[in-house]
Structure formats: C-alpha cells, structure tokens
Design an enzyme around this catalytic site. Sequence first.
Site: not given
Ligand SMILES: Cc1cc2nc3c(=O)[nH]c(=O)nc-3n(C[C@H](O)[C@H](O)[C@H](O)COP(=O)(O)OP(=O)(O)OC[C@H]3O[C@@H](n4cnc5c(N)ncnc54)[C@H](O)[C@@H]3O)c2cc1C
Ligand code: FES
Length: 1343
Positions: A55, A265, A1274
């Site tokens: 996607c 957040l 295959e």
């Molecule tokens: C497909 C996939 C693969 C991944 N692989 C890895 C990996 O290999 N290694 C690894 O370490 N991680 C991995 N992750 C995890 C990823 O690192 C974390 O999901 C990401 O860093 C979270 O950040 P975000 O901004 O998306 O958080 P969000 O999902 O937006 O927020 C997460 C939480 O943080 C809180 N928050 C965010 N910012 C603040 C702030 N400034 N103050 C207070 N609270 C806050 C929010 O309230 C929420 O509860 C993976 C995730 C995915 C989806």
């Molecule tokens: S459908 Fe979004 S990453 Fe697989």
Amino acid sequence: MPCPSRSDELVFFVNGRKVIERNADPEVTLLSFLRKNLRLTGTKYACGRGGCGACTVMVSKRDPTSQEIRHFSVTACLVPICSLYGAAVTTVEGVGSMKTRLHPVQERIAKSHGTQCGFCTPGMVMSMYTLLRNHPQPSEEQLLEALGGNLCRCTGYRPILASGKTFCLESNGCQQKGTGKCCLDLGENDSSGSESQICTELFVKEEFQPLDPTQELIFPPELLRMTENPEKRTLTFHGERVTWISPGTFKDLLELKAKHPEAPLILGNTSLGPAMRSKGCLYPILLSPARISELNVVSKTNDGLTIGAGCSLAQVKDILAERVSELPEEKTQTYRALLKHLKSLASQQIRNMASLGGHIISRHSYSDLNPILAVGNATLNLTSEEGTRRIPLSEHFLAGLASADLKPEEILESVYIPHSQKWEFVSAFRQAQCQQNALPDVNAGMRVLFKEGTDIIEDLSITYGGVGAATVSAHKSCQQLLGRQWDELMLDEACRRLLDEVSLPGWAPGGRVEFKRTLVVSFFFKFYLQVLQELKKLIKPFPVPNSRRYPEISDRFLSALEDFPGTVPQGVQRYQSVDSHQPLQDPVGRPVMHLSGLKHATGEAEFCDDIPMVDKELCMALVTSTRAYAKIISIDLSEALEIPGVVDVITAKDIPGTNGTEDDKLLAVDEVLCVGQIICAVVAETDVQAKRAIEKIKITYEELEPIIFTIEDAIKHNSFLCPEKKLEQGNIEEAFEKVDQIVEGEVHVGGQEHFYMETQRVLVIPKTEDKELDIYVSTQDPAHVQKTVSSTLNIPINRITCHVKRVGGGFGGKIGRPAVFGAIAAVGALKTGHPIRLVLDREDDMLITGGRHPLFGKYKVGFMNNGRIKALDIECFINGGCTLDDSELVTEFLILKLENAYKIRNLRFRGRACLTNLPSNTAFRGFGFPQGTLVTESCITAVAAKCGLPPEKIREKNMYRTVDKTIYKQAFNPESLIRCWNECLDASSFHNRRKQVEEFNKKNYWKKRGIAVIPMKFSVGFAATSYHQAAALVHIYTDGSVLVTHGGNELGQGIHTKMLQVASRELKIPMSHLHICETSTAMVPNTIATAASVGADINGKAVQNACQILLKRLEPIIKKNPEGTWEEWIEAAFEQRISLSATGYFRGYKAFMDWEKGEGDPFPYYVYGAACSEVEIDCLTGAHKKIRTDIVMDACCSLNPAIDIGQIEGAFIQGMGLYTTEELKYSPEGVLYSRGPDEYKIPTISDVPEEFNVSLLPSSQTPLTIYSSKGLGESGMFLGSSVFFAITDAMAAARKERDIAEDFTVKSPATPEWVRMACADRFTEMIPRDDPKTFKPWSITVA
Ligand SMILES: Cc1cc2nc3c(=O)[nH]c(=O)nc-3n(C[C@H](O)[C@H](O)[C@H](O)COP(=O)(O)OP(=O)(O)OC[C@H]3O[C@@H](n4cnc5c(N)ncnc54)[C@H](O)[C@@H]3O)c2cc1C
Ligand code: FES
Ligand code: FES
C-alpha cells in the site's frame, strides 16, 4: 482553544487534486479512503499492518522550519486520513498511466520483467518513485534500502532490483556486473557463427525513456500558501467513535493534554494503529501534534544532541549521520550504535512515519533504540502546562514504573543524547529471523567506560530487549563488575551474572527461550571482543602500565566482530536465443514482457477487489472457531444482529444444497475440528460493520478429546487421513545386511504459508433471472468454484459463471479454498438477494486456509565405505490437518518423487497423512516434493559425513547416469540431469570454491562458510489422466483482431503471455492483434486447475489446436491471395461464410499409476536442474548471509526465457524462505500465532544471494510439449534447499572444529535459533536448561 463539536474540513491533495473531506473519520485509513472513496485501487491491501509495502504511497509535506518539501514513502494502511491535513499524496495513478504517459519507473519495472502477478508492483513503483524524487541518481544501497519494506512473493526480487539499478549512478547496464566479467568480453550475444547463441540480456536498457525530474507533479501551490501562513486554529475531526484533535500551537497541545490526559498522542500511528487493529483498543480522543514545530526542533551542544520527539526515525537517522560526520569518533559511540539499528529497524516506510517520541513511549519490549538510549544515558525532556522537567530514560522508565514515568498530562518534547567520551565504548546488537524488516528476537545496548588509561571498568551498562515484557537492564550485574579488568575472567563472570539476572522462564511468550538466553551471553562476548580491539588501539598512544593484561585475540576469533552488511545482489541470467532464421514477428522463445506488466506498474491491472462496488453490494466477514476440537453448544447472534448496518448472519442452516462433504463442511454444524474453522458469516453494509459484528457473536463450546496437533501425537493415536502409500524395489532387508555401514536419522520440515500477496477474495453477483450468478474470484480453479457453488445452492452449473481476470499469486493456495469462500458468499447472496463481497484479512487468510504440509521423515540408509548407497528406507508422515483436502495426493506425490536424482537399487518409501486438529493443509508449489526430498538429501549428507567424503561426491556416485527406470518403473533419460549437474559445477567453479570455503573455515572460528550443490529431477504434471486435457476458444473478429480464451488462469506466471505467443506463431500475426480478456467458465467449460506446472503445456496445445483449425479454414483464401493482408483474408472469410471461431482441444498425457503394483507412467516428463549455493553463518547468533547461488535448469526450448527465468528465480527464493526463515508457530491450544508479515518472515529483497546466476540449459529438447518447452512453475522451489544444505555444511564445519558429534537432527527451516543452538560452544553450555515436563511451552512443533 476552542474544540468545536462540528468537524472541520480536512484538506489535502491526492495526485495534484484537492480533496476536501467534510466528515473525516479518524478511524479511516488513507488506504481505505483511496480505494473506496476516491476509487484509486492501484494502492493495494495485503496485510494492513505496515509490514508488506503493497500500500506504499508518497506523502509530500513542507517542513515548517526548513521550508523544504519532504517527499517520503508511507504505508497507506497505517496512515489515518486526518493526519494528512496540508499534505500532498501521490499514488501510483498519479505517477503515470497507460492512458497518458508512463513514468520511467513504471516502464522499467515492467520491461525488466519485474512484475509477475503484479500485486506488489504499485507498492514497488511508489517506493522507487519516492527514492527518485529525493535522489534522481541513487546509489544501489539507497535502492536496496528503499525497497527493503516491499514484499514480493513471485519474482524473487532480482528483476525488480535490475529495473531500479538502471537509475543508479553505478549501473553500467551490464547484468554481469559483479562477476568481474562483461557479456561483451565473453563473446556472448555475438550473432556470428552459430544459429542460436547464449544471451544474457532480458531487456534492452537503451530503449528506456530517460528520467526527467522536471516532469514530476509539483507540490500544490495552495498547500505552499497554507504552510507559509500556517493555520494556528485547533482542527477537530469527529468520527463515529473517535475524535481527532489537532492543535495549532504547543500551548494548545499542552492544554488539550491536561484536559484529556488519557488521550494518546498520535504521530506515526505505527504503534497505536496495529494495537487498535489487533487488540481492539479504542481511544475516543486522539491528539495529533503533527503541526507543532516545537516537537521537531534539533539542537546541538558541546556535550550532546537534543532531538525533538516528533522527528521521524528517518530524520533521526539523518541527524545522527550528520553528527557522526562532524564529531570525532570517540564522541559518537552512542550515535553510531543507534545508526546501526536504525538501518535494520522496520522498513523505510515505517521509519518515515514512526516518530522518536512514539518509539520511546511505546516501550515495546523489542524496541531497537531504547536499549541503546538507556545505556547512552539519554534523558527525556517532558512538558506539561505545569512546566518542564527531565527524567532519565532509565530501566525504571522502561519498566513503566509510575515514579519514573510521564504523568498523564505530560508529553515528551525532546530527547537529549549525550556524546560519548574517550575510554567509553557503546555497541548495539540485534538478532532477528532475517536481516531486514524483521522484529528482533533479542537486541541489546552495551556501554563501558574505563578508568582513563586502564582497562579497569569504571562504569558499565547493559540493556536487553526481547527477553521480557519490557526492555531489561542488567543493572545488578553491571554494578558487580565495576572495578574489574576487561579480561577473560571478567567475561566468564559477566556471562554467569547476566544469565542469572536476565532470566527468562521456559514458557516465556515468544518462545525460542534457550536461543534467547544464548544470545544474552553471545552478544556480551561480541561486545567483549569489540572493546578489547578498541582498547588495543588506544594502548599505542596511551601505554598501559601492565599491558600484558590485554588478552591477545587470535585472528581466527576476530570474525566474531563482523556483521553481515546488506549487499546489493548481482548476477547473470543466461538463455539460448532463438534460431537466427526464426521470423522476427514470431515471438516464441523471446523474452516478451508480461502482457499485464505495464498495467501492473500503473495500477490499472484490475484484481478481484478492485472491481467497483456494485449496486446494493454487501460485505461479508467470517466467524471462525476459537477451539481446536469441540462441540458447538450454542451460537448467539442477537447482539451482532443489533449492530447498525448488519443485515444477516449466514449459518449452515441457510445452505439450500450440500454443506461441503461429510468430513469437510463449508460451515461447521455441530462440532469444530480446528481453530480457524468457519462457523458462520456476517453480512453487513460495510466491511467495518461486519468485522465489528463478529466480535459480538457468542459461541459456547464443549471441548472434545483427543485433541491432536503434532505428527508425533497423530502416530500415537493412529490418527490418519488415508491409508499408507508405499513403493518398494529390490530387496531392502537383504541389502542392509550386505552394506558396510548403516545410518538412521530423522528430518523435520516445517509447514509453509502461501502468503500470496492478494488474500482470498470473491465477489458474487446474483442476477435477477433464472437464479444466475456471476462470480468474480481469485482462484486457480474457477470450474471448481462453479461446481461447489452449484452443489451448495442446489442450482445447475450452467447458471453460474466464474470470472478470473488475474490472481495476485496462488502457489497452490487458491486451488481448493476459493470454492469454500465462493460458496459461502453465494449462500449470502442468495439469502439476502444482494451482491456479496468477501475479502479476507491477512490474519484470517493465514488462520483459515492452511498451507504446505509439515513433514516428519525417518530414514535408514545402508552404504559402502566408498559412498555407494545400496539400500534406502524412508518413512514420511505429513501433517494433513483436520480434513483430507489434497493430503492423499500430496502423500502420493511425495512418495513418487522421493528418489529425486538417485538410482538406488533397494528402496522402500512409505508415506502417511496425519489427521490432526489443525486447519487443513493443502496444495503448495512442489506438492510434497520440497519437503520429502529434503529427507533424501539429508540422508545423502549423513552418508557423506560417515564416509568422510564431501556430499557432492556421494550425490555424483549415486545419481542416475543412463537411460533407466524410476522406482515406479517409468523409463527416462537422465542426460539433461547430468548436463545440468556438470554445468552447475562448472559455472559455479564449485571445486575451487569448496577449497576456498575450507580455507576460510580454517581461518575463522566464529564465522563458517558452507557450500552445497543439489541435483534435481522434478516430475511435472498431475498423476491422473483426466487432468491432462485443456480447451481453448479463439475468435477472429471482422477487423482482424483475435480474442483468445483458454482454460488456464493468470496467476502471475505469464500464462496469458505465453498463450498469445503461441497464437501469434500459429496464426502468423503480431501479438498486438491478439487479446485475452479473462478466464471464464462460460467461454471454456470444465477447466482443470492451473497447477502442477502444466498450465502452459496443455493450454498451449489447445490454443495451438484452435489456431490451426482456423488457419486451415483460411488456407484457401490465403492461397488465392497470398500477397493479401491478414485483415483482407479475414474479411474475405467472413464474406464466404467461413466460421471465424474455433474451439481447440488437447487430449494430453495418459497418466497412470497402479499403487498395488507400484508401477506406472504417472508423469509426462521431468524438469532437471542443479543449484549451488554458498553461505556464511555467524556461529554466535545463527544468522547467515547468502554469498552466491548458481542455478542451471533444463527448460528445453523456453517459450519465453524472461518468464521462465522469473519462475525459476521466484520459486527458488520461495523455496529458500521455506528452508530458512518461514516458520509457523502454534500455541499449545492449536492457535496459529504467525498471522502476518511481522511474525511470519517471507524473504525480502535483502535475502537475495549476493550473486545470483541462472542459466537455462542450452540445446535440450522434449518431444511431448508445445514447441518442446517445459513447465517451470514449481521445480525451482526445491533448489532453494541448496541454501539449506550450504548452511548445514557450515554448521558441520563448526561442529567438527568444536568436536561435537557430526550428525544432528535435521530441522527445516534453518532458523537462526536452530543454527545457533547446533553450533554449541561455551556459551550454549552456560545457559540454564529447563525440563520440558515442568512447564507449558509457548509454542509447539507440529512437524
Ligand atoms: C511494520 C512495523 C515494523 C516495525 N519494526 C520495528 C523494529 O524492527 N524495531 C523496532 O524497534 N520497532 C519496530 N516497529 C515499531 C516502531 O518503531 C514503533 O511503532 C514506532 O517507533 C512508534 O512511533 P509512532 O510515531 O508511530 O507512534 P504512535 O503509534 O503514533 O504512538 C505510540 C505511542 O506513543 C505515544 N507518544 C507518541 N509521541 C509522544 C510524545 N511526544 N509524548 C508522549 N507520548 C507520545 C502515544 O501516546 C502512543 O501511546 C515496527 C512497527 C511496524 C508497524
Ligand atoms: S497493506 Fe499496508 S503494508 Fe501491507
Ligand atoms: S509480482 Fe510481486 S507479489 Fe506477485
């Protein structure tokens, strides 16, 4: 700071067009919005968790501080639309199209043969496009990084990379780059001399249109104006259940946080999003700080770096890289450790979305950054309305202790990471199931500070991830080691203490407990060596008084220090060109691009779920059993039916005809036989409503016994699906008495998930008349869907039409199951009178559909000391799951194919399919061969070990050499087998490299290399005569255009392309005159499944037949006017009332097998091949890298070398996945844990061997098939086992050096866990072992 009750307008741009959404729902993702609201279906759904890249779209935003426009790739399935305020989104449709202008990325990926089924292609295009927007001439490393998060299950990635490389700075266009040779120097492609020659070019780079960055979509001026004068007002978007509040100022954000302390957040949504989806968490209010620039501030000081919590991980990576380039090495230890992990953490898309703050606050136990930030003494700058404060990112914070945590009203503003100092060392370690795009099993951050000028530990911190519910600090151990010298004694003591402190119970969630324990100490050992090396460097300028304290590290042990860097694969593909006399217009044998290639690349190729919504359409979602074997006591639908939008719930009672078979019901009736069995189906107006209703259906069960999951238990309970299948030749007992040695062993081969990128989908449209139904379905066998729907609804087959335009990958998984989904959806359509769309989520697809059969094999082999095998007895058990499905056939194929390439006089092969309480396993590419033959080849390896000879010698000694008969007495000529074998040895310089591997192994203790060459004799086709038939229908229209229809389905394997090549040759007209629309049961009836590698063989013959009939009819006309044009002939034929439509039919091979006698002619022909692979393993972590693979395959006269090489490469990589990374995990209750790309690891682009060469054996012929071609769908799968045997070769070298017994139980996949634990050493010995009887493990092994 007003927070209005009315929603604000959400404004963003998609492909240059303004989108104003007045009722933006925070729960709606960009993916769903694009596909449903904007009808931009090029962006695909394949996992919904950010893990596959299907996607991928590009988001462009103007940075409020730098004013620069940032373009970055994201996974649309995790992007809430509300986060897009002021952003510009570019989808594959915005990049280029067939109707207007193709973008070079789209053109090149298609013309380089980088698309097969095409389902992953739009995502690939978007990742590459975004890269080029930022770097018009990227490096190959940047290309690899950009594509690391995009999964492809078909191509094996090589051609995708090849297309990307045409943009790269270093690319010289020669595909032999990396081999040190150029095709031009080799005299290849030289048209003088022989009539056909060896080619290495599958596409002509010179034909590609150049990349012109000035032609790209500009950032919308309106958005520029918006960012120049940013909206400070708080924006609010109210959804049905969730409200999104996006303040415009920091002050407002703090105020809102104080008002809604429970509201999270939302930044990247990469943590919240998956949690809301899988755990059903619902937050009524979400606070988005996306517009708060204070969270993106970066400041550098003399002693450290402060990074805003809102910075994305991709930005953090750039910031750190810049700082590392500016500062002396000693100050950047922590930054470099972070950078190391930022390269392998998730994918580029996720790093672009995820924020530093979100990462830290999520405190995932697997967090890659938190352990390093913790040891690096990072501190968190918190802010609330009350003011600011600093807290350390300490073990207490990571453990979530309230006293060390944020207060609910506080937010994380920024993170301070201090510089490291002299005599301080920081390192990061990580081990995952594969190198890229995989969550770590265990990771660690380690830091030591020495008293200046000494090796006395002044400070030490060690933190681990993945070994508990949170990141764990080994604080106590570290304290106890203060003041110690950095030497072997300290190492030993540290290991003991670490194991004591970082303890992991045997039942720990995630399993792999002993492996994780071993990693805890193995990582520390790596750290120990690294620091020792660094200390040595420091000694010179700072001589330590008592320098002999530093233990010498022998060069042999230094190999422990090197990681496996990501390397851009290189390689050559060789094939024989067509005869120079072949007319130019005749496309047979030429590397013609996939017919749909360009449409795949532009997103215009329509898949089942891309069909626009039809009038009154409803959605269906399935309710599955949560019990493995139980009586259904009651089903309460009342609450579900009350959910708004829910129309009905379909149960077995609604089926007017037959409910499947007695043993295999479509919908469960009184009992369930496995977790994931379908019980009923909810029909609702939207898919969201249907899924919500599922949660409300209450089913009560009464557990039944015995519950069986494993093969071991099935054998114990005599639980089998069908009688034993057996083949025998010679006198095995007698032979065992005369041999020099006998070895017995066991082999366990885990199952495999098809992981087709397009999950199972069907759209059933009931018609108003005569109970007719149109079914659009993603299947390999539309006739089976049609037949099943007919018997389920109790209406004749002729009322039902199944249409298959294209399938987004099948691999055997869309032969039987689509009929089940089609039939259930048809019942829904009949009952409600509405069209029904059923699209399986990835989780449900993986849970419900089953896959490759896990296998347990036992062998006993008798042989002479020279390696000649005299007797072989193999008994195999496959785990069939809870219904028969194809298990009996798989058992038969397994037994028939078990001998592989070997002539052994005395043989006994037995096989049985076990009946267990798991979802029924089914057909999968190779149909038993890849699992079974692993037993045979393991047995060869065991013989080699006993004889003290290399395995290839044993293989050669026992291989078929002359015309002979198989164990089932079918005659065949192994000449091509021997040729493939010899050419593979030659092409790979095997013998030289075997010596080099031995040399390497002598010099390196902790890294070992292994090399293996594997021969293959793969029988093609079904062992049943009725399957060897096909039909085609060819219409010529009065303008001369031709419509071809045949019984094969386009699964990505290029069957339609090949069919048009055949028709073009036969009718002697260019392919541009020909068209294939779809496969339809109304056009060609009673088709057989497109499977068993014979699709193009049999349908090709049928198309040929139809074309020949037509040509025969046209002959008098052509004779009369030989100079006429095709169009003139057709016009004349019409005038003369000559039928311009013909049915072609092929009555194929008479396959037969008499199991009583153990004799038959079950297969029309064999595909031969050989593969040589070399790997290097890290004995301390179990990781491996694939150094090189050479494949030689006998394709005879390939109809289309680009497609055939694509099939070989794709199958090889899929086989490599089966044997190395793809591991299905089940709970002790029979629940499949691995239900998505994060838990189930199919190979990614970085798993492709660093050098990957494929050659089609030249000058080979087979008389039986269309134009002497062979079906290659295959066979390549099994060649992936060469990687497996190379790994076991390396493991054997390690074990030999460590004086451990040579033989070990063979277990596939060769996961890091298995490799590490087999390479036993002082660290594996150190770890505590649990008595398995004392606890319930997290997972069970079903093979
Ligand atoms: C497909 C996939 C693969 C991944 N692989 C890895 C990996 O290999 N290694 C690894 O370490 N991680 C991995 N992750 C995890 C990823 O690192 C974390 O999901 C990401 O860093 C979270 O950040 P975000 O901004 O998306 O958080 P969000 O999902 O937006 O927020 C997460 C939480 O943080 C809180 N928050 C965010 N910012 C603040 C702030 N400034 N103050 C207070 N609270 C806050 C929010 O309230 C929420 O509860 C993976 C995730 C995915 C989806
Ligand atoms: S459908 Fe979004 S990453 Fe697989
Ligand atoms: S072409 Fe990549 S998934 Fe099919």
